[in-house]
Design a protein around this motif. Structure first.
Motif, PDB file in Angstrom:
ATOM      1  N   LEU A 320      69.607  34.424  74.781  1.00  0.00           N
ATOM      2  CA  LEU A 320      68.953  34.610  73.311  1.00  0.00           C
ATOM      3  C   LEU A 320      67.326  35.294  73.950  1.00  0.00           C
ATOM      4  N   ALA A 321      67.512  35.003  74.565  1.00  0.00           N
ATOM      5  CA  ALA A 321      65.816  35.157  75.364  1.00  0.00           C
ATOM      6  C   ALA A 321      65.426  34.353  77.081  1.00  0.00           C
ATOM      7  N   MET A 322      65.052  35.165  78.129  1.00  0.00           N
ATOM      8  CA  MET A 322      64.511  34.720  79.023  1.00  0.00           C
ATOM      9  C   MET A 322      62.929  34.553  79.604  1.00  0.00           C
ATOM     10  N   LEU A 349      64.417  44.799  86.816  1.00  0.00           N
ATOM     11  CA  LEU A 349      66.245  44.387  87.205  1.00  0.00           C
ATOM     12  C   LEU A 349      66.532  43.002  86.064  1.00  0.00           C
ATOM     13  N   LEU A 350      65.331  42.197  85.623  1.00  0.00           N
ATOM     14  CA  LEU A 350      65.964  40.948  85.479  1.00  0.00           C
ATOM     15  C   LEU A 350      66.583  40.897  84.598  1.00  0.00           C
ATOM     16  N   ALA A 351      67.205  42.498  83.488  1.00  0.00           N
ATOM     17  CA  ALA A 351      68.471  42.447  82.670  1.00  0.00           C
ATOM     18  C   ALA A 351      69.309  42.073  83.145  1.00  0.00           C
ATOM     19  N   THR A 356      71.300  40.201  77.960  1.00  0.00           N
ATOM     20  CA  THR A 356      69.809  39.399  76.775  1.00  0.00           C
ATOM     21  C   THR A 356      68.771  40.238  75.837  1.00  0.00           C
ATOM     22  N   PRO A 357      68.782  39.744  74.735  1.00  0.00           N
ATOM     23  CA  PRO A 357      67.945  40.335  73.660  1.00  0.00           C
ATOM     24  C   PRO A 357      66.509  40.455  73.407  1.00  0.00           C
ATOM     25  N   ALA A 384      64.544  40.037  92.275  1.00  0.00           N
ATOM     26  CA  ALA A 384      64.973  40.088  91.121  1.00  0.00           C
ATOM     27  C   ALA A 384      66.889  39.121  90.727  1.00  0.00           C
ATOM     28  N   THR A 385      67.100  40.092  91.324  1.00  0.00           N
ATOM     29  CA  THR A 385      68.857  39.730  91.420  1.00  0.00           C
ATOM     30  C   THR A 385      69.242  38.587  91.090  1.00  0.00           C
TER      31      THR A 385
END
Length: 510
Positions: A320-322, A349-351, A356-357, A384-385
């Motif tokens: 839902l969210a980060m 790059l964190l998506a 993740t909306p 990020a990965t």
């Protein structure tokens, strides 16, 4: 032309054999340290043994009288005569104010700020003579308390001030995403997974250490710098425009075979400027070759993040969210691209490959009494990965889902896809990649192999990791909008010769 026409063309779909390997494997490579110029002398740098200290005095009197010594320079010789090493990327705080940007002199002026900081440069006829004279340089220090760890900097521990321009040692605070939307998503989540992560500092170790040769021609008033560098065009621009104040056409930067770098040889270093400037002062060609232990002190380090990450999920494990907070260690000074690494090259790059909306990222960047930190092997993207995939793996454990299953439930399937962290993906088939990886790894038979290993008293495991890489910081107008202070241009030239052969020139390095 149809697909069948392309299939008949040479090289389309075929692996191309490298042309350069023969000369490397037979010892015919041409590295910077292989170059010897006429009238060439050698430089050795006197470096600080302290992480933080005031420089009370630098006594070169005895060293100047030693055999072979051509010249010795310290901070007082360059003070007021040139600029400091520039940072090539501007980052602004959320309120629009610019980051703090203390001067980075090529030789320490009044203060040293990390072990290995440049105090003086000794030039002599031979390396041995330069080393002997460097040992005779007497530096009086007033040792100060040092701040080393980024966690301590974030806690504002110790009362240490590294730069007067940044009394709290913070370079910038930066954020990306919709904080209110993320907080709302967390408030309504069925489950929240949290992770504290340290991405430790690392030190580059190239096959050929950094090498530079500064040369000056009195006849033409031209400079030449031979340097083990991956990015000679940027090196020349930064050195001429921001440090020495020279016209670009008066300086030539030549980068032979690099000998390994993976990012650590992209930047403009103090040694390069010192040699170029001193070549005119002494009317000598001057070479400096770093020793391996010296590289550990002087080459830009990588990583050094401390992060807290959280993922909000529904009852089925859908993201839902980060929310991420990262404290980034920039070292004692700002290196060429250092400020972009934990921001533009990291947060965007964190998506990953996931739908993740909402994502909100905060980055606090700090000065410490350590070597400058900059891009190395991926520059922000591996950080990020690593954070995202460690978090996703923990989400799977806590939700009692398989590592492949939680990823497949959250993969992006519709394109183009706009991520909540600025980047838009135009295409992708992540389920196909996962299916192919599972097939290649023979996951279906893993259970039997695991049982057989346990029966033999051995352990066997299987892990999953997914990533997206962003390559090439371009086009230049976008890079400029994100803070790049110079165009990241490329150019090429094609020559068709009377014999029918073609030569292609490009600015890209190996």
């Amino acid at each position: 032309m149809g697909a069948s026409d392309f299939a008949n063309l040479p090289h389309i779909g075929d692996a191309l054999r490298r042309k350069e390997d023969y000369r490397f494997l037979t010892g015919a490579g041409n590295y910077t340290d292989d170059i010897t110029l006429a009238n060439q002398s050698h430089a050795v740098f006197v470096r600080s043994p302290h992480a933080h200290a005031r420089v009370v005095s630098v006594d070169i009197a005895d060293a100047l009288t030693m055999p072979g010594v051509v010249g010795i320079f310290s901070g007082k010789d360059i003070e007021g005569k040139m600029g400091g090493l520039p940072c090539g990327w501007l980052i602004n705080n959320p309120d629009g104010t610019p980051m703090k940007e203390p001067m980075h002199p090529i030789l320490a002026i009044n203060k040293v700020r990390y072990v290995g900081d440049h105090v003086a440069m000794v030039v002599a006829e031979t390396v041995e003579q330069a080393k002997n004279a460097a040992e005779a340089v007497v530096v009086e220090y007033e040792v100060l308390p040092a701040l080393v760890g980024v966690a301590d900097a974030a806690k504002k521990a110790g009362g240490v001030t590294i730069h007067d321009e940044a009394p709290d040692n913070q370079c910038y605070k930066w954020a990306l995403g919709d904080k209110a939307a993320v907080d709302a998503a967390f408030a309504g989540a069925a489950h929240v997974t949290q992770l504290d992560l340290v991405n430790n500092r690392l030190i580059p170790n190239p096959i050929e250490p950094r090498v530079a040769i500064g040369s000056y021609s009195r006849g033409t008033d031209d400079y030449t710098l031979y340097v083990s560098n991956q990015n000679p065009h940027v090196e020349r621009l930064l050195m001429t425009a921001f440090v020495l104040g020279l016209p670009e056409h008066k300086v030539r930067v030549i980068a032979p075979d690099v000998g390994g770098g993976f990012g650590s040889k992209i930047f403009l270093y103090a040694e390069d400027v010192c040699l170029t400037w001193a070549a005119k002062q002494l009317n000598r060609n001057i070479k400096w070759t770093a020793e391996r232990s010296e590289c550990f002190l002087s080459d830009a380090h990588g990583r050094d993040h401390v992060s807290h990450a959280e993922m909000a999920m529904d009852s089925q494990g859908k993201f839902l969210a980060m929310r991420v907070h990262t404290d980034a260690n920039l070292g004692a000074y700002l290196s060429t691209f250092s400020t972009a690494v934990p921001t533009i090259l990291y947060a965007t790059l964190l998506a990953g490959q996931y739908t993740t909306p909402q994502i909100y990222v905060e980055v606090d960047a700090w000065f410490t009494n350590t070597a400058p930190v900059d891009a190395y092997r991926g520059a922000g993207r591996p950080e990020a990965t690593y954070l995202l995939e460690r978090l996703v793996s923990r989400c799977a454990w806590e939700m009692n889902l398989g590592q492949d299953e939680i990823r497949q439930r959250n993969f992006i399937t519709a394109f183009p896809y706009q991520t909540p962290v600025a980047l838009q993906y135009d295409t992708g088939d992540f389920h196909a990649c996962m299916d192919k990886a599972r097939k290649l790894a023979e996951v279906e038979g893993y259970g039997q192999r695991k049982s057989a290993s346990e029966a033999a008293g051995k352990l066997r495991g299987i892990g999953y990791s997914s990533y997206i890489e962003a390559c090439g910081i371009a086009p230049s107008n976008i890079a400029g909008a994100l803070g790049a202070r110079a165009g990241l241009f490329e150019c090429g030239e094609i020559r068709v010769h009377p014999t029918g052969s073609v030569t292609v020139f490009t600015g890209s390095h190996s």
